[in-house]
Scaffold this active site. Structure first.
Site, PDB file in Angstrom:
ATOM      1  N   LYS A  13       0.804  -1.224   0.000  1.00 22.97           N
ATOM      2  CA  LYS A  13       0.000   0.000   0.000  1.00 22.97           C
ATOM      3  C   LYS A  13       0.838   1.277   0.000  1.00 22.97           C
ATOM      4  O   LYS A  13       0.358   2.339  -0.412  1.00 22.97           O
ATOM      5  CB  LYS A  13      -0.930   0.004   1.203  1.00 22.97           C
ATOM      6  N   SER A  65       1.018  -9.908  -0.355  1.00 24.24           N
ATOM      7  CA  SER A  65       0.742  -8.463  -0.349  1.00 24.24           C
ATOM      8  C   SER A  65       1.062  -7.746   0.949  1.00 24.24           C
ATOM      9  O   SER A  65       1.292  -6.538   0.941  1.00 24.24           O
ATOM     10  CB  SER A  65      -0.726  -8.216  -0.719  1.00 24.24           C
TER      11      SER A  65
END
Length: 401
Positions: free
Chosen positions: A51, A302
């Site tokens: 992110k 992720s």
């Protein structure tokens, strides 16, 4: 419309900020499926998640006068940390709305970068509504965690790194929450190699994007419940759905049990601490949701911002499931030497006692009886069978829990 040029510009913005995270072959998975399976380890990114890429690119492209008014966002945790880090780098005030159940490790991470944290609502969508209200009141810039061109372009830089490392890659497996990650990755990957397959993975407890993909129209989840809090998104964004329909080849789903198995597998076999969302792509491969077909495949890991309490539960259940821990409740006579005799059976079977509780007051017991709840370290299914057979031979009543 987001193009490969936007993603290349994002890569320039991220130079000397975001790490080019390792992409390494997963030897055990590769052997099992007779393929070259790689892991792109975004859990090793500066803030523990991909992110950072999108959040930093968004603020880097924000005009100075808007930065001066501060930024606000809603996040389950990883976007929050990425945005807080980016805001700190640009000396910009940031307020982050997070669901009340957000793991402490993520809340602490956001605060450590100097952002103001507001815990609100049961899920991302409720936090999002509160953040939008704050935006209107304060007239500051809202940084969306996924439905934003600059954010999507930032996430797409992962594809550039992947295909630079393995140019002949055949598939990329990507977790899906809101869809910003897979949108950026798919746009970049398909621009470089139109034949590459991009497959998304949702959690069974948050299947809105999968249902929407099948019907080509937004279908929000009635409810969201999954250990993969990073992809626990209820509402489907129409803009992201359009991109995903155009660029993504297939979407599969994995259960919480399958995600937990992947978390434990990555921890034990690859020495990687991975959160639920970060393990989703690996879970899809492990549980054969993806057609591998002797090809080169990359799973996106992720993020790694998992709550320690959740990790402890996953490890505990994993030990029981793999026959390395045995939990028993044994009924025995409440008299001197009874517990010693029971312990001797475990010693003779080479089973190590790791926890024990003695109860003589339960209303379920006859007078003169006691319940012993005991946890044993064991060495597999055959070892556990030996222990239970010995207890039966010695006349003990017991049940496994």
């Amino acid at each position: 419309m987001i193009t490969i040029d936007h993603i290349k510009e994002a890569k320039k913005n991220l130079e000397n900020v975001a790490q080019c995270t390792p992409m390494t072959k997963a030897p055990i998975l590769s052997e099992i499926f007779n393929s070259d399976i790689y892991l792109k380890k975004e859990n090793l990114q500066l803030t523990g998640s991909f992110k950072l890429r999108g959040a930093y690119n968004r603020i880097a492209n924000l005009p100075e006068e808007k930065r001066a008014k501060g930024v606000v966002a809603a996040s389950a945790g990883n976007h929050a940390q990425g945005l807080a880090f980016a805001a700190m780098k640009f000396n910009c005030n940031a307020t982050i709305f997070m669901p009340e159940a957000t793991p402490l490790t993520k809340v602490s991470g956001v605060k450590s970068f100097g952002a103001n944290v507001v815990l609100h609502g049961e899920n991302f969508d409720e936090a999002y509504a509160a953040a939008m209200k704050f935006k209107e009141e304060k007239q500051c810039e809202f940084i969306h965690p996924f439905a934003d061109d600059d954010v999507i372009a930032g996430q797409g830089t992962i594809s550039l790194e992947i295909l630079e490392k393995v140019p002949d890659l055949k598939q990329i497996i990507v977790p899906i929450g809101g869809g910003g990650l897979i949108a950026g990755i798919a746009i970049a990957a398909k621009s470089i190699n139109p034949d590459i397959r991009v497959v998304g993975v949702v959690a069974s407890g948050a299947r809105g994007m999968k249902e929407s993909y099948k019907s080509h129209m937004p279908i929000d989840s009635a409810s969201v419940r999954t250990i993969a809090d990073g992809i626990a998104v209820k509402n489907v964004n129409p803009k992201l759905l359009d991109i995903i329909v155009d660029y993504v080849d297939h979407i599969v789903e994995v259960s919480d049990t399958e995600i937990a198995n992947a978390i434990l597998f990555l921890l034990e076999k690859h020495k990687l601490v991975v959160e639920g969302a970060g393990a989703a792509a690996t879970a899809a491969i492990m549980h054969e949701k993806i057609e591998i077909d002797d090809s080169k495949v990359c799973a996106i890991v992720s993020g790694g911002n998992i709550d320690v309490t959740m990790l402890s539960q996953i490890i505990e259940k994993g030990l029981v499931k793999s026959y390395r821990k045995l939990n028993l409740v044994v009924t025995l006579m409440d008299k001197p030497g009874a517990l010693t005799h029971l312990s001797q059976i475990f010693q003779d079977c080479s089973a190590n006692i790791v926890q024990i509780d003695y109860d003589r007051d339960s209303i379920k017991l006859e007078f003169g009886e006691a319940l012993v709840t005991i946890a044993l370290e064991t060495k597999g299914e055959e070892h556990q069978k030996l222990i239970k057979d010995k207890l039966k031979e010695n006349g003990y009543r017991f049940k496994q829990i």
